[in-house]
Design a protein around this motif. Structure first.
Motif: not given
Length: 287
Positions: A12-18, A101-105
């Protein structure tokens, strides 16, 4: 809790921040995190097979291709979690995995365990789908540089380019011992295709079987009808599309033809597809 996160930096283009937000949320939840960046297709499988102790669970951070790579290195007894940040996230859609990110974690830390039986193509696991014919041509010919730049639009470009090849090759698909001919086939473990499109209303990750969709009429016009029906969630209603439940099948073609699994190239025909003897444990939301 020890967690290994496998991250595909090209997904997906690399979501480093997420990814940083996701890892921070895991650590704030009390997890000790090992983070691994993949370098090439198959790298996650190799890394996990060589890893002494992957921890309590492994997170596939990427798209369906990343999940495929991870499950082929996943050891028995280790749970799989998914952080959907790839071009296509069909499995995450099937399991209602949140994208934040928080919900997936929270799901990775506290999620409910659900078992899924992977299918196998020539011995290699897949969780979402496999395809031959038009479906495999599109995946095989998608431009990887364009995929990184424009995501799903790269698949649309490849779909247009491969449209007029449909109907040129006849495939023999033997479904639980029953030989059938078609011009393309998709073998699915779940309902969705390409993100949010309903491929099959009969398929289910909870069942120990796959759903086989056979496209049995030639010609680009028929294929366009099928694509329109897919967009409306009515593909199985199209006259000329057969939908069968199966536990084992073989696929062959007269020449050298590609196969795709979970949105990535997966070799060439002939192919044998069956079901893994033991299910994989996947973490899903408790709600």
């Amino acid at each position: 809790m020890d967690i290994t996160v496998i991250f595909n930096p090209t997904a997906g283009g690399g979501r480093a921040k997420r990814l940083r937000q996701f890892v921070r949320a895991l650590e704030q939840g009390g997890a000790r995190v090992r983070l691994y960046h993949t370098r090439a297709p198959g790298d996650a499988t190799r890394f996990l097979r060589e890893l002494g102790d992957p921890g309590d669970r492994v997170v596939a951070a990427g798209g369906d291709g990343t999940v495929n790579d991870v499950i082929n290195g996943l050891r028995p007894g280790v749970a799989l979690a998914v952080f959907p940040i790839g071009t296509a996230n069909v499995l995450a859609r099937e399991l209602a995995i949140p994208r934040r990110p928080e919900a997936a974690a929270r799901v990775a830390l506290e999620g409910r365990a659900q078992t899924i039986t992977p299918a196998r193509l020539n011995g290699r696991r897949f969780l979402v789908m496999a395809g031959v014919g038009y479906d495999a041509w599109v995946v095989d010919q998608v431009d990887l540089i364009s995929k990184r730049r424009i995501g799903k639009l790269a698949y649309l470009v490849s779909m247009i380019r491969q449209l007029f090849r449909y109907g040129e090759v006849t495939f023999r698909v033997t479904v639980d011992g029953r030989p059938l001919d078609c011009f393309s086939a998709v073998i699915s473990n779940g309902r969705y295709y390409g993100g949010g499109f309903v491929l099959s209303r009969q398929a289910s990750l909870a069942r120990r079987s796959v759903q086989v969709l056979l496209f049995q009429r030639p010609g680009p016009l028929f294929l366009l009808r099928c694509l329109a029906a897919l967009a409306l969630g009515r593909l199985e209603k199209v006259d000329g599309v057969a939908s069968l439940s199966a536990e084992r099948l073989t696929i062959s073609a007269p020449g050298l033809e590609p196969v795709q699994t979970d949105g990535d190239p997966a070799g060439w025909l002939p192919a044998e597809i069956d079901l893994e003897p033991e299910p994989v444990t996947v973490l899903v939301s408790r709600t």
